[in-house]
Design a protein around this motif. Structure first.
Motif, mmCIF file in Angstrom:
data_model
loop_
_atom_site.group_PDB
_atom_site.id
_atom_site.type_symbol
_atom_site.label_atom_id
_atom_site.label_comp_id
_atom_site.label_asym_id
_atom_site.label_seq_id
_atom_site.Cartn_x
_atom_site.Cartn_y
_atom_site.Cartn_z
ATOM 1 N N ALA A 113 0.807 -1.221 0.000
ATOM 2 C CA ALA A 113 0.000 0.000 0.000
ATOM 3 C C ALA A 113 0.837 1.267 0.000
ATOM 4 N N VAL A 114 2.134 1.128 0.368
ATOM 5 C CA VAL A 114 2.996 2.297 0.490
ATOM 6 C C VAL A 114 4.363 1.973 -0.105
ATOM 7 N N VAL A 115 4.918 2.927 -0.843
ATOM 8 C CA VAL A 115 6.304 2.856 -1.300
ATOM 9 C C VAL A 115 7.028 4.066 -0.719
ATOM 10 N N THR A 116 8.178 3.832 -0.099
ATOM 11 C CA THR A 116 9.002 4.937 0.386
ATOM 12 C C THR A 116 10.336 4.912 -0.362
ATOM 13 N N GLY A 171 -5.049 -1.740 -6.933
ATOM 14 C CA GLY A 171 -5.542 -0.736 -5.995
ATOM 15 C C GLY A 171 -4.619 0.446 -5.845
ATOM 16 N N PRO A 172 -5.015 1.433 -5.034
ATOM 17 C CA PRO A 172 -4.259 2.686 -4.876
ATOM 18 C C PRO A 172 -2.935 2.464 -4.165
ATOM 19 N N LEU A 173 -2.053 3.439 -4.315
ATOM 20 C CA LEU A 173 -0.711 3.349 -3.752
ATOM 21 C C LEU A 173 -0.263 4.750 -3.339
ATOM 22 N N THR A 174 0.422 4.830 -2.214
ATOM 23 C CA THR A 174 1.037 6.078 -1.785
ATOM 24 C C THR A 174 2.544 5.947 -1.929
ATOM 25 N N VAL A 175 3.177 6.915 -2.613
ATOM 26 C CA VAL A 175 4.617 6.897 -2.861
ATOM 27 C C VAL A 175 5.232 8.074 -2.111
ATOM 28 N N GLU A 205 -2.651 9.329 -11.932
ATOM 29 C CA GLU A 205 -3.313 10.528 -11.416
ATOM 30 C C GLU A 205 -4.549 10.189 -10.589
ATOM 31 N N GLU A 206 -5.176 9.069 -10.885
ATOM 32 C CA GLU A 206 -6.384 8.675 -10.161
ATOM 33 C C GLU A 206 -6.111 7.796 -8.946
ATOM 34 N N ASN A 207 -4.950 7.134 -8.917
ATOM 35 C CA ASN A 207 -4.741 6.088 -7.913
ATOM 36 C C ASN A 207 -3.503 6.251 -7.036
ATOM 37 N N VAL A 208 -2.617 7.189 -7.363
ATOM 38 C CA VAL A 208 -1.345 7.284 -6.647
ATOM 39 C C VAL A 208 -1.200 8.673 -6.019
ATOM 40 N N ALA A 209 -0.800 8.702 -4.744
ATOM 41 C CA ALA A 209 -0.532 9.958 -4.039
ATOM 42 C C ALA A 209 0.970 10.080 -3.799
ATOM 43 N N PHE A 210 1.465 11.326 -3.834
ATOM 44 C CA PHE A 210 2.882 11.603 -3.629
ATOM 45 C C PHE A 210 3.026 12.667 -2.527
ATOM 46 N N GLY A 258 -4.466 5.586 0.200
ATOM 47 C CA GLY A 258 -5.158 4.453 0.810
ATOM 48 C C GLY A 258 -4.626 4.196 2.199
ATOM 49 N N ASP A 259 -4.578 2.942 2.581
ATOM 50 C CA ASP A 259 -4.145 2.560 3.924
ATOM 51 C C ASP A 259 -2.655 2.826 4.103
ATOM 52 N N ARG A 260 -2.240 2.924 5.371
ATOM 53 C CA ARG A 260 -0.844 3.229 5.693
ATOM 54 C C ARG A 260 -0.562 2.845 7.130
#
Length: 469
Positions: A113-116, A171-175, A205-210, A258-260
């Motif tokens: 769910a998260v990439v750092t 599903g969505p992903l936070t980077v 643009e619809e599924n990933v947050a930075f 999404g989740d984190r």
């Protein structure tokens, strides 16, 4: 002595054992060096311990070598962190990938769910083309992040993973960029967009947050003496150990797809705007470090700050040139932060090598010292202390026998040119200084004067001259 592993963990004192044991991998980290292991991995373990949510194990990925994997895999990815006098084994890392392993599959896994990222400033390398001043690029879109005749860049591998994730409908992903760049979240988003074909870009643009972040913890490179000390403290050999300071800070923009992990339960600060904290850290801590690297002549940071004259210079640099460029910190104890910072610099237990800080200066100087110089000039002030640090960098790049910098071939000199000629040549490198500083008569004269003083009389005399002016 036996090697640290889950099988030998019983040899470690109970108080030093991991706080949590993740049952799943929810985070992928690109650039699993010492800093990540002493910072984000610690926050993630503490978050799991605080909440009981054990889905947030970390899969680390190395970009350039298998060294970290070779150190951690035989230890079941356990490693020790010494922060001051406290030692604890961290258990949040579950696996480490080498550059040959399938990172895309990990990024496409639904449980991720998260990439750092901690890939350092030069991985967001500056566009060498004239006229593209300070623009950061990941590589040409057609090459999918592949440099000419080289391996895929970290950002290229990230985009390949996003492509696989979109295809898998995972599903969505936070980077989350954790690198020392202004606006690191927006910068990373822009670089990713440059490598995406239109359908993938629409999905991103619809599924990933930075979200933007600011990270702060001093983590020197681990030495053999550190490993020997950790073995004595833990009772087992630990080839993945890291040494750091008690202080740690993580400020994160509260913008997730999404989740984190509940990082705020581990002490992270979630805010609407990271920029004030980001500028504070980049300019005061990192700017101070760069000044030490290019002017002190010391082997370690603590030795430089132990010199009262040099400590006085750092105070003037922070108070006169850097602090006035900071805003948005209403209610924050900036004076206390600077005192804490100088105390952290002076900690002899860290053994932070100045040579490590001096690397890649062309990539670090713009956000650490040149941006605040611009702010001071725009306000009608002379950034004299910044100019001295920049002159120190110019002397370093033109006289060092071994220069570790992506622009080394363009920076080097033979040390025989006049100060004015050296300043003129280096100011013309637009990827570092832009056109504005090159054309600034005030900045050029300040740096030239400082470099002349450094070349003629050395650092102590240059400090005295500035202090008296």
């Amino acid at each position: 002595m036996v090697r640290l592993s889950r099988a030998t963990l019983s040899r470690v004192a109970p108080a030093a054992r991991p706080l949590a044991e993740p049952r799943a991998t929810g985070v992928v980290h690109l650039g699993i060096g010492a800093f990540h292991r002493a910072h984000q991995a610690v926050y993630t373990e503490r978050a799991m311990a605080a909440t009981g949510d054990d889905r947030w194990g970390i899969c680390g990925a190395s970009q350039r070598s298998a060294d970290v994997a070779d150190r951690l895999r035989p230890q079941d990815c356990l490693y020790g962190v010494r922060a001051g006098d406290e030692v604890r084994v961290v258990g949040s890392v579950r696996d480490v990938l080498t550059p040959c392993d399938d990172l895309a599959a990990r990024l496409a896994a639904p449980e991720t769910a998260v990439v750092t990222l901690t890939i350092t400033e030069k991985a967001y390398r500056r566009d060498p083309l004239p006229g593209a001043i300070g623009r950061l690029v990941a590589g040409p879109p057609t090459a999918i992040g592949r440099r000419a005749a080289g391996p895929p860049t970290a950002i290229g591998r990230l985009v390949a993973g996003l492509r696989a994730r979109a295809a898998a409908d995972a599903g969505p992903l936070t980077v989350v960029s954790c690198d020392n760049l202004p606006g690191n979240g927006a910068t990373l988003a822009r670089l990713v967009a440059e490598l995406c074909e239109p359908p993938l870009l629409e999905w991103v643009e619809e599924n990933v947050a930075f979200p933007a972040t600011m990270v702060d913890r001093i983590v020197p490179a681990t030495t053999q003496a550190d490993l020997d000390d950790m073995a004595a403290r833990l009772g087992v050999t630990d080839l993945g150990a890291v040494v750091t300071e008690p202080f740690t800070q993580w400020v994160i923009e509260d913008s997730f797809a999404g989740d984190r992990p509940a990082w705020e339960k581990a002490g992270a600060l979630l805010v609407g705007d990271v920029r004030p904290y980001e500028h504070m850290k980049l300019r005061l801590l990192n700017g101070g470090h760069s000044a030490i690297a290019y002017l002190s002549g010391a082997a370690h940071v603590s030795e430089a700050v132990g010199d009262p004259a040099f400590a006085g210079f750092l105070r003037r640099l922070m108070d006169d040139d850097l602090s006035p460029t900071l805003d948005g910190l209403d209610g924050f104890d900036l004076a206390g932060y600077k005192e804490t910072l100088l105390a952290r610099f002076a900690d002899p237990g860290l053994r932070h090598r100045v040579a490590q800080i001096a690397m890649d200066g062309s990539q670090k100087l713009p956000q650490r010292l040149l941006d605040p110089a611009r702010d001071r000039l725009a306000g009608g002030h002379e950034p004299r202390w910044i100019a001295l640090a920049v002159a120190g960098w110019m002397r370093h790049v033109t006289t060092s026998r071994e220069l570790d910098d992506p622009l080394a071939d363009r920076l080097r000199g033979d040390g025989t040119a006049s100060a004015a000629a050296t300043v003129s040549r280096l100011l013309a490198i637009e990827e570092v200084f832009g056109a504005d500083l090159r054309e600034s008569r005030v900045f050029r004269e300040l740096v030239t004067d400082c470099l002349e003083r450094l070349n003629a009389d050395g650092v102590p005399a240059a400090l005295r001259a500035l202090d008296a002016s």
